[in-house]
Design an enzyme around this catalytic site. Sequence first.
Site, short mmCIF file in Angstrom:
data_model
loop_
_atom_site.label_atom_id
_atom_site.label_comp_id
_atom_site.label_asym_id
_atom_site.label_seq_id
_atom_site.Cartn_x
_atom_site.Cartn_y
_atom_site.Cartn_z
N THR A 98 0.95 -1.15 0.06
CA THR A 98 -0.02 -0.02 0.08
C THR A 98 0.82 1.30 0.03
OG1 THR A 98 -1.77 -1.32 1.33
CG2 THR A 98 -1.80 1.07 1.27
N LYS A 173 -7.07 1.84 -3.17
CA LYS A 173 -6.43 1.30 -1.89
C LYS A 173 -6.58 2.16 -0.47
CE LYS A 173 -4.83 -1.69 1.24
NZ LYS A 173 -5.77 -2.62 1.95
N LYS A 241 0.13 4.89 8.61
CA LYS A 241 0.79 5.22 7.46
C LYS A 241 -0.16 5.66 6.26
CE LYS A 241 1.73 1.56 4.97
NZ LYS A 241 1.33 1.01 3.86
P1 NAP Z 1 4.98 -6.38 7.88
O1 NAP Z 1 4.50 -7.47 8.43
O2 NAP Z 1 5.38 -5.26 8.73
O3 NAP Z 1 6.08 -6.49 6.68
C1 NAP Z 1 6.76 -5.20 6.13
C2 NAP Z 1 7.76 -5.72 5.42
O4 NAP Z 1 8.53 -4.56 4.77
C3 NAP Z 1 8.72 -6.77 5.83
O5 NAP Z 1 9.22 -7.67 4.80
C4 NAP Z 1 9.92 -5.70 6.26
O6 NAP Z 1 11.31 -6.13 6.34
C5 NAP Z 1 9.94 -4.88 4.88
N1 NAP Z 1 10.52 -3.48 5.13
C6 NAP Z 1 10.24 -2.39 5.94
N2 NAP Z 1 11.10 -1.34 5.81
C7 NAP Z 1 11.97 -1.76 4.76
C8 NAP Z 1 13.05 -1.21 4.17
N3 NAP Z 1 13.58 0.18 4.69
N4 NAP Z 1 13.63 -1.87 3.29
C9 NAP Z 1 13.33 -3.01 2.89
N5 NAP Z 1 12.24 -3.91 3.70
C10 NAP Z 1 11.50 -3.17 4.43
O7 NAP Z 1 3.71 -5.63 6.92
P2 NAP Z 1 2.74 -6.42 6.10
O8 NAP Z 1 1.26 -6.52 7.10
O9 NAP Z 1 2.98 -7.78 5.42
O10 NAP Z 1 2.14 -5.35 5.09
C11 NAP Z 1 3.00 -5.16 3.99
C12 NAP Z 1 2.08 -4.31 2.93
O11 NAP Z 1 0.99 -4.58 2.70
C13 NAP Z 1 2.16 -2.78 3.57
O12 NAP Z 1 2.17 -1.87 2.58
C14 NAP Z 1 0.47 -2.65 4.30
O13 NAP Z 1 0.34 -1.70 4.38
C15 NAP Z 1 0.10 -3.74 3.02
N6 NAP Z 1 -1.45 -4.45 3.52
C16 NAP Z 1 -1.31 -5.29 4.56
C17 NAP Z 1 -2.46 -5.67 5.19
C18 NAP Z 1 -2.54 -6.49 6.61
O14 NAP Z 1 -3.61 -6.76 6.89
N7 NAP Z 1 -1.39 -6.78 7.20
C19 NAP Z 1 -3.55 -5.87 4.33
C20 NAP Z 1 -3.29 -5.31 3.10
C21 NAP Z 1 -2.33 -4.44 2.74
P3 NAP Z 1 11.82 -6.64 7.74
O15 NAP Z 1 11.19 -8.09 7.90
O16 NAP Z 1 13.12 -6.98 7.61
O17 NAP Z 1 11.46 -5.77 8.54
#
Ligand code: NAP
Length: 290
Positions: A98, A173, A241
Site C-alpha cells: 500500500t 486502496k 501510514k
Molecule cells: P509487515 O509484516 O510489517 O512487513 C513489512 C515488510 O516490509 C517486511 O518484509 C519488512 O522487512 C519490509 N520493510 C520495511 N521497511 C523496509 C526497508 N526500509 N527496506 C526493505 N524492506 C523493508 O507488513 P505487512 O502487514 O505484511 O504489510 C505489507 C504491506 O501490505 C504494507 O504496505 C501494508 O500496508 C499492506 N497491507 C497489509 C495488510 C495486512 O492486513 N497486514 C492488508 C493489506 C495491505 P523486515 O522483515 O526486514 O522488517
Amino acid sequence: MAKPSIAFLGLGIMGSGMANRLLGAGFPLAVFNRNPEKAKPLTAAGARVAATPREAADGADIIISMVADDVAARAVWKGENGALADAKKGAVLIECSTITPDWVKELGEAAARRGCALLDAPVTGTKPHAATGELSFLVGGEETALKKAQPALEAMGKTILHIGPSGSGALIKLVNNFLCAVQAVSFAEALALVEKSGLDRAKTLDLLTNGTPGSPLIKAMSARMTARDYTPNFTTRLMAKDLGYAGKEGWRYAVDLTTAACALEALKNAIAAGHGEKDFSSVVELQRKK
Ligand code: NAP
C-alpha cells in the site's frame, strides 16, 4: 508451458503468506527479505533465498514487492542492489504494497526506462486471506501486463479487479483504508462508551454488528476488541501510514478528509502508548484506560 519465474520481495505478515501460495502453485520462486530470518521457512518449502533484491530479481519474469511503505519500496526497487538494477527486459513488476500514487508514477517511469511494465496491485484482505489465497487485488496499469501477471495473481487472490490506469490501484486502496480506519476508530469510541456507561455489552454489540452499522470491518473489530487479542493481522503503525497517505491525496484533490485526520490522531496516540506493532484494533485500549 513452463511457469514464469517470480521474485518476491518482502516476507512480512502478508508477503510470507503470498509467497507460500506462489510456491504451492508451482512457480519457480526467489525471495528476499531485509531480515533474512523471515526467509527461512520459505527455503524449507523450496524457494531460492537471495541476499539482495537485485539477486532475487535476476532473470525473473515477474517481480513482486510487498513491503511496508514508500520508503521500503524505494529501497527494494531502487536502493543499492535494488531489484530494478538488473530487471530483465519485458519483466512485469507488481507493486502490491500500500503505497502512494506518486511512488507508482516514479517507479513506473523507472520501469519503462528498463523496458519493464509496472502494475500497482495493492490488496484487500488480511493475514488469513494472504495465507489461503483469498486476497482481492486492486490493479492499475496496462491490460497486456495484467494478462502476463494474471496466473500469479490468481494463485494469491480470489478477485482481480482492473481499476484503470497506472496509480489507480494505489489510490483506491488508500480510499478503502481511509474508510476502514475511520470505522475502526469510531467503533473503538462507541465500544468504550458502551462499556463505561454500563450498557449491556453483549446485547448492544449484537444490535450494532447485526444492524445498520454492522459492516464486515465493524464485525471484525467487535470480535477483536472484545477478545482483547491484538496479535497483528494489520499493525497500527501501517494503518496510520495509510491514513497519512490518504490525507495527502485528499489535499491533492481539494477534499478535506477531516475524519481521516481525527482517526490518524487516535492511531498516533495509540502508537505513542506502545500499540504500534499490535493489531490496529488495539486503538480501543486508549479509550478504555481514560
Ligand atoms: P509487515 O509484516 O510489517 O512487513 C513489512 C515488510 O516490509 C517486511 O518484509 C519488512 O522487512 C519490509 N520493510 C520495511 N521497511 C523496509 C526497508 N526500509 N527496506 C526493505 N524492506 C523493508 O507488513 P505487512 O502487514 O505484511 O504489510 C505489507 C504491506 O501490505 C504494507 O504496505 C501494508 O500496508 C499492506 N497491507 C497489509 C495488510 C495486512 O492486513 N497486514 C492488508 C493489506 C495491505 P523486515 O522483515 O526486514 O522488517
